[in-house]
Design a protein around this motif. Structure first.
Motif, PDB file in Angstrom:
ATOM      1  N   GLY A 154     -42.899 -52.686  78.688  1.00  6.59           N
ATOM      2  CA  GLY A 154     -43.245 -51.926  79.884  1.00  6.59           C
ATOM      3  C   GLY A 154     -42.069 -51.125  80.427  1.00  6.59           C
ATOM      4  N   ARG A 155     -42.384 -50.193  81.298  1.00 11.70           N
ATOM      5  CA  ARG A 155     -41.347 -49.310  81.848  1.00 11.70           C
ATOM      6  C   ARG A 155     -40.509 -49.989  82.917  1.00 11.70           C
ATOM      7  NH1 ARG A 155     -44.711 -44.057  83.483  1.00 11.70           N
ATOM      8  NH2 ARG A 155     -46.125 -45.724  84.207  1.00 11.70           N
ATOM      9  N   THR A 156     -41.087 -50.975  83.602  1.00 11.53           N
ATOM     10  CA  THR A 156     -40.353 -51.683  84.660  1.00 11.53           C
ATOM     11  C   THR A 156     -40.209 -53.157  84.279  1.00 11.53           C
ATOM     12  OG1 THR A 156     -42.423 -52.113  85.850  1.00 11.53           O
ATOM     13  CG2 THR A 156     -41.195 -50.111  86.432  1.00 11.53           C
ATOM     14  N   ASP A 287     -36.122 -56.484  80.833  1.00 16.52           N
ATOM     15  CA  ASP A 287     -36.251 -55.032  80.921  1.00 16.52           C
ATOM     16  C   ASP A 287     -36.862 -54.540  79.620  1.00 16.52           C
ATOM     17  OD1 ASP A 287     -36.046 -52.470  81.921  1.00 16.52           O
ATOM     18  OD2 ASP A 287     -33.989 -52.756  82.627  1.00 16.52           O
ATOM     19  N   LYS A 288     -37.157 -53.263  79.541  1.00 19.26           N
ATOM     20  CA  LYS A 288     -37.799 -52.709  78.357  1.00 19.26           C
ATOM     21  C   LYS A 288     -36.982 -53.015  77.105  1.00 19.26           C
ATOM     22  CE  LYS A 288     -40.018 -48.590  76.511  1.00 19.26           C
ATOM     23  NZ  LYS A 288     -40.405 -47.193  76.753  1.00 19.26           N
TER      24      LYS A 288
END
Length: 328
Positions: A154-156, A287-288
């Motif tokens: 995911g982005r966040t 994080d990603k």
């Protein structure tokens, strides 16, 4: 070797035959060829045709827990200033349990001689859980290691937890031993409420018979990462060890005592909603492209008996005064 689209996919490596059910990423069997030539032993609870056809990974030998392990209260938690909602996946309970992996279809990759990997992708931008998870078997002549991992896509950032939920054979002769520092009291929904000391009824450090503790369901922190199980009548024992990332343990014996669970997990159940539990086993914020990986190793061995007969002792398991030696 069975076809990958069969209900149960079987893979042989060394002295082990492993069965996988892609629905739920479940392990149906880990059959060990006895070194004395007397057949095989399924190290997990016996699998039945009914269980294979049920479509329920919880009826099989082991299933993965990702992106959280055990229970999550009311299927939600607050993270990064927002409420994250996940499916309540055991109706009519309002709580979520064991994550999403056991409800997914897992893809089996082409195996090597001693390694087999299977994985699934989850994409839910509304919750923020976007990831790829995998399980990987690594086999030697002595043991089987099951790695479970997750990579956040995911982005966040999002908080992740993992675990494995093996079911082992119960019965009159089964015993287990492990050492931990603390355990938890729970409410009626089996959600942890307070950290507490390990009293006599929950202390398995010297080994205890399963049959005397039916109905027990306890979460332990400060687990030393090892458990020793023994089936005296069947003449074998099984050593379980886990990586440091699986530092907590859920221990469960159903009321009928026909099976029991020794579940290595990465965090306290529902720690998402209890910041005071974080020091006792927290989720990991990824994080990603960051990953969380854990592993469980199962090492079976035969028992050479110095005497005959089963001693009916609550501390029979792997107590220090039991002079059992291992047969290679």
């Amino acid at each position: 070797m069975s076809k990958k689209d069969a209900p149960e996919y079987r893979w042989n490596s060394g002295p082990f035959q492993i069965g996988i059910v892609p629905n739920g990423g479940a392990i149906s069997r880990i059959d060990w060829i006895r070194p004395d030539g007397n057949g095989t032993i399924n190290l997990l609870r016996p699998v039945t045709e009914q269980a294979l056809k049920s479509g329920n990974p919880s009826s099989l030998g082991c299933f993965p827990m990702v992106p959280f392990a055990n229970r999550l209260a009311f299927s939600q938690f607050e993270f990064d200033g927002r409420i994250v909602n996940v499916p309540a996946n055991r109706p009519p309970s309002p709580h979520a349990i064991h994550g999403f992996g056991r409800g997914a279809e897992w893809k089996i990759e082409r195996p090597t001689v001693d390694t087999l990997r299977f994985n699934h992708k989850h994409d839910d931008p509304s919750s923020g859980f976007v990831y790829v998870a995998w399980q990987e078997f690594k086999v030697t002549q002595d043991d089987v290691t099951i790695e479970i991992g997750v990579r956040h896509l995911g982005r966040t950032p999002m908080p992740y937890g993992i675990g494995l939920h093996p079911w082992f054979p119960g019965g009159e002769d089964a015993s287990v031993a492990f050492v931990a520092a603390d355990c938890f009291s729970t409410d009626d929904d089996m959600l942890p409420t307070t950290r507490t000391v390990i009293d006599l009824g929950r202390d398995f450090s010297d080994g205890k018979m399963i049959r005397h503790h039916m109905g027990l369901d306890v979460h332990y922190s400060g687990w030393e990462g090892e458990a020793e199980m023994m089936w005296d009548n069947a003449g074998y024992r099984l050593h379980l060890s886990a990586s440091d990332s699986l530092s907590n343990l859920q221990f469960y014996i159903p009321e009928d005592g026909k099976t029991f669970c020794v579940e290595p997990v990465s965090h306290v159940p529902n720690v998402h909603n209890h910041p005071e539990f974080k020091e006792l086993g927290d989720v990991m914020v990824l994080d990603k492209n960051e990953t969380l990986i854990g592993a469980m190793t199962l090492t079976p061995s035969l028992i050479e008996r110095p005497d005959s007969g089963l001693v009916d002792d609550d501390d029979i398991g792997v107590a220090p005064n039991r002079d059992y030696s291992l047969v290679d």
